[in-house]
Design a protein around this motif. Structure first.
Motif, PDB file in Angstrom:
ATOM      1  N   MET A 152       0.844  -1.189   0.000  1.00 46.94           N
ATOM      2  CA  MET A 152       0.000   0.000   0.000  1.00 46.94           C
ATOM      3  C   MET A 152       0.885   1.247   0.000  1.00 46.94           C
ATOM      4  O   MET A 152       1.728   1.423   0.892  1.00 46.94           O
ATOM      5  N   LEU A 196       0.099   7.425   2.125  1.00 51.76           N
ATOM      6  CA  LEU A 196      -0.842   8.469   1.740  1.00 51.76           C
ATOM      7  C   LEU A 196      -0.658   9.725   2.582  1.00 51.76           C
ATOM      8  O   LEU A 196      -0.116   9.684   3.690  1.00 51.76           O
ATOM      9  N   HIS A 222       1.896   6.598   7.025  1.00 56.93           N
ATOM     10  CA  HIS A 222       1.201   7.659   6.302  1.00 56.93           C
ATOM     11  C   HIS A 222       1.596   9.020   6.858  1.00 56.93           C
ATOM     12  O   HIS A 222       1.956   9.167   8.033  1.00 56.93           O
ATOM     13  N   ASP A 227      -3.851  13.578  -0.323  1.00 55.83           N
ATOM     14  CA  ASP A 227      -4.583  12.615  -1.137  1.00 55.83           C
ATOM     15  C   ASP A 227      -6.036  12.529  -0.687  1.00 55.83           C
ATOM     16  O   ASP A 227      -6.944  12.369  -1.503  1.00 55.83           O
ATOM     17  N   ASP A 247      -7.356   2.214   4.617  1.00 60.34           N
ATOM     18  CA  ASP A 247      -6.523   2.373   3.425  1.00 60.34           C
ATOM     19  C   ASP A 247      -7.306   1.981   2.173  1.00 60.34           C
ATOM     20  O   ASP A 247      -7.230   2.662   1.137  1.00 60.34           O
ATOM     21  N   ALA A 248      -8.067   0.893   2.260  1.00 61.75           N
ATOM     22  CA  ALA A 248      -8.871   0.450   1.117  1.00 61.75           C
ATOM     23  C   ALA A 248      -9.952   1.469   0.784  1.00 61.75           C
ATOM     24  O   ALA A 248     -10.225   1.738  -0.397  1.00 61.75           O
ATOM     25  N   TYR A 308      -9.779   4.713   1.396  1.00 64.15           N
ATOM     26  CA  TYR A 308      -9.101   5.867   0.808  1.00 64.15           C
ATOM     27  C   TYR A 308      -8.770   5.614  -0.666  1.00 64.15           C
ATOM     28  O   TYR A 308      -8.959   6.488  -1.516  1.00 64.15           O
ATOM     29  N   THR A 309      -8.264   4.416  -0.947  1.00 64.60           N
ATOM     30  CA  THR A 309      -7.928   4.083  -2.339  1.00 64.60           C
ATOM     31  C   THR A 309      -9.162   4.136  -3.227  1.00 64.60           C
ATOM     32  O   THR A 309      -9.125   4.688  -4.337  1.00 64.60           O
ATOM     33  N   SER A 310     -10.260   3.587  -2.728  1.00 66.50           N
ATOM     34  CA  SER A 310     -11.511   3.625  -3.490  1.00 66.50           C
ATOM     35  C   SER A 310     -11.989   5.057  -3.701  1.00 66.50           C
ATOM     36  O   SER A 310     -12.444   5.429  -4.790  1.00 66.50           O
ATOM     37  N   MET A 315     -10.139   7.754  -3.789  1.00 67.16           N
ATOM     38  CA  MET A 315      -9.238   8.406  -4.739  1.00 67.16           C
ATOM     39  C   MET A 315      -9.549   7.993  -6.174  1.00 67.16           C
ATOM     40  O   MET A 315      -9.490   8.813  -7.097  1.00 67.16           O
ATOM     41  N   GLN A 316      -9.885   6.722  -6.356  1.00 65.55           N
ATOM     42  CA  GLN A 316     -10.264   6.263  -7.684  1.00 65.55           C
ATOM     43  C   GLN A 316     -11.551   6.939  -8.140  1.00 65.55           C
ATOM     44  O   GLN A 316     -11.669   7.359  -9.306  1.00 65.55           O
TER      45      GLN A 316
END
Length: 497
Positions: free
Chosen positions: A1, A4, A38, A139, A480-481, A483-485, A487-488
């Motif tokens: 990961m 961020l 992070h 981010d 974290d998952a 946040y990634t979603s 951001m996408q």
């Protein structure tokens, strides 16, 4: 990961300012995120409580920052920088004496401050304006509860075309759906968002303005604080009028269980206790129990009695009325209850009256006292949480870490964290009762007393409880998952012209 850059906007942050679980959860989350590598910062009002605590020595980084709230409405704030105690996490304190230099965070026992809308509009706008002025890039901006719920709306409607936030995603966390930030209709003018958002499908709510709707509508991802609560809030029973809106965002809603700070809550190293103890050597727990009985000035019972602790805000949510209603039955049993908390005057009066009627059963300390909370978790045999609803709950997790078995209502995060005792298998970590009634509570206590009567069984269950892991490690990965979603999702949204 990948590591961020995360900015939290919150109205509470332990140990600087807290009234309950929100401050504890955000404070321990931030430390865990920092430990995971992070880059994390937080924005918090510079309350009088923070200043008087004296735990930080803040330095001004932005003086007399103009914050435009609405057409013709402007405030100035200072933004001060400090570090969250025990970490290297920068905390940016929004200073405005008129808004935040008060005795309490949100109000008095008689009610909320009448200008809370303006106070937290100021927090939301100040945090984003400070990020822009400091030329910080993040981010994700992570906003917490209704007090920060306008942050997602401002990012989308005010700052969307701003280069400072060109790639910034927003996650909004609901810590308690019952507190939504509902204000009179004309408050919409003070937000600066304009009448165009005052519609039933946006911020209008039964003729008033609902700040939390802004967070739900405009965030890239929404989280709440336990998997069960994420399901409950989609129902009429727990949705508080927002279940329909939440269902429209169900695909973007996740329940991420809060963790606890296992360094702060460690019975083997806790300096607040009469004696330390561990799962392998629990001898010190007896000394903690003896000291707690003396501290609460409870009378010595005739035989072996189960000492039950309650540590909570004095709020209707927490089920104190159920405990008081059950007292006539409980007073006939080998049970003593020690309560620590502060909050609503109505509940305080109810508890004080009950303690006068049942002095051998109920003892009170009606205040906020962090050190005493540690001693209650450690010294009690059981921990009572008769919550009418409980988004996550930290008390039961802390109690388990100290080998103190929860007696809790089967709702929200309590269902996710307490394993009901199986008497045949001699396994489990607590006792759950279903209905929000005094009779159901009393049955839960009876079940605990049944186990408590078997000293070897109780010792085994306490050891099993202490083996539970409620650290933030797994929850940070789930965030974290999210946040990634987020951001996408943000990357696919066209920027405003």
């Amino acid at each position: 990961m990948p590591k961020l850059r995360i900015a939290h906007v919150t109205s509470e942050l332990s140990p600087l300012a807290r009234t309950g679980g929100l401050g504890d959860a955000v404070g321990s989350m931030i430390r865990a995120q920092e430990a995971a590598g992070h880059k994390v910062v937080a924005f918090l009002p510079y309350y009088r409580e923070v200043r008087l605590l004296g735990a930080v020595t803040p330095q001004v980084v932005l003086a007399n920052l103009p914050v435009h709230l609405a057409p013709g409405l402007r405030q100035e704030v200072n933004v001060l920088s400090a570090h969250l105690p025990g970490s290297k996490v920068p905390v940016y304190l929004v200073e405005n004496a008129k808004a935040y230099d008060r005795d309490q965070l949100y109000g008095t026992p008689e009610g909320d401050y009448p200008d809370n809308a303006e106070r937290f509009i100021l927090l939301c706008r100040s945090a984003l304006q400070a990020i822009k002025e400091m030329k910080e890039e993040f981010d994700v901006v992570h906003a917490h509860d209704w007090q920060a719920s306008l942050v997602p709306a401002y990012l989308r409607r005010v700052y969307d075309g701003d280069a400072a936030f060109a790639t910034t995603a927003c996650v909004y966390s609901i810590h308690n759906l019952a507190y939504q930030g509902v204000f009179p209709k004309d408050t919409i003018l003070k937000t600066g968002l304009g009448w165009s958002v005052y519609t039933p499908d946006q911020l209008e709510f039964y003729g008033k303005v609902n700040f939390m709707k802004a967070g739900i509508l405009y965030a890239d991802r929404i989280t709440t604080v336990s998997p069960t609560y994420a399901k409950e809030i989609l129902t009429a029973e727990y949705g508080w009028g927002l279940e329909g809106l939440l269902k429209t965002r169900e695909a973007d809603l996740s329940g991420v269980l809060n963790g606890i700070d296992v360094a702060e809550w460690d019975p083997a190293k806790d300096t607040h206790l009469a004696a330390t103890f561990s799962r392998r050597n629990m001898a010190g727990k007896a000394a903690c129990r003896e000291a707690l009985v003396k501290e609460f000035e409870l009378p010595e019972p005739k035989g072996r009695s189960m000492l039950v602790a309650m540590v909570a805000r004095l709020a209707g949510q927490k089920g104190f009325e159920l405990m008081v209603e059950a007292l006539p039955k409980l007073a006939k049993k080998p049970v003593q209850i020690a309560v620590l908390g502060s909050g609503e005057r109505r509940i305080q009066d109810l508890l004080e009256d009950a303690a006068r009627k049942y002095p051998a059963t109920l003892a009170l300390r009606l205040r906020v006292d962090g050190a005493l909370a540690h001693r209650l978790y450690a010294g009690a045999d059981a921990f009572l949480m008769p919550s009418r609803y409980e988004p996550c709950g930290l008390g039961q997790m802390i109690a388990l870490r100290y080998g103190t078995l929860p007696i809790a209502r089967a709702t929200g995060g309590l269902l996710d964290t307490v394993t009901p005792v199986d008497f045949k298998k001699k396994q489990g970590t607590g006792f759950l009762f279903k209905a929000a009634t005094a009779d159901s509570l009393a049955k839960g206590v009876d079940e605990a007393l049944q186990a408590f009567a078997d000293e070897e069984l109780w010792k085994k269950l306490s050891g099993e409880a202490m083996g539970e892991d409620f650290s933030w490690a797994s929850s940070v990965k789930r965030y974290d998952a999210c946040y990634t979603s987020a951001m996408q999702r943000r990357s696919k949204r066209p920027r405003a012209a």
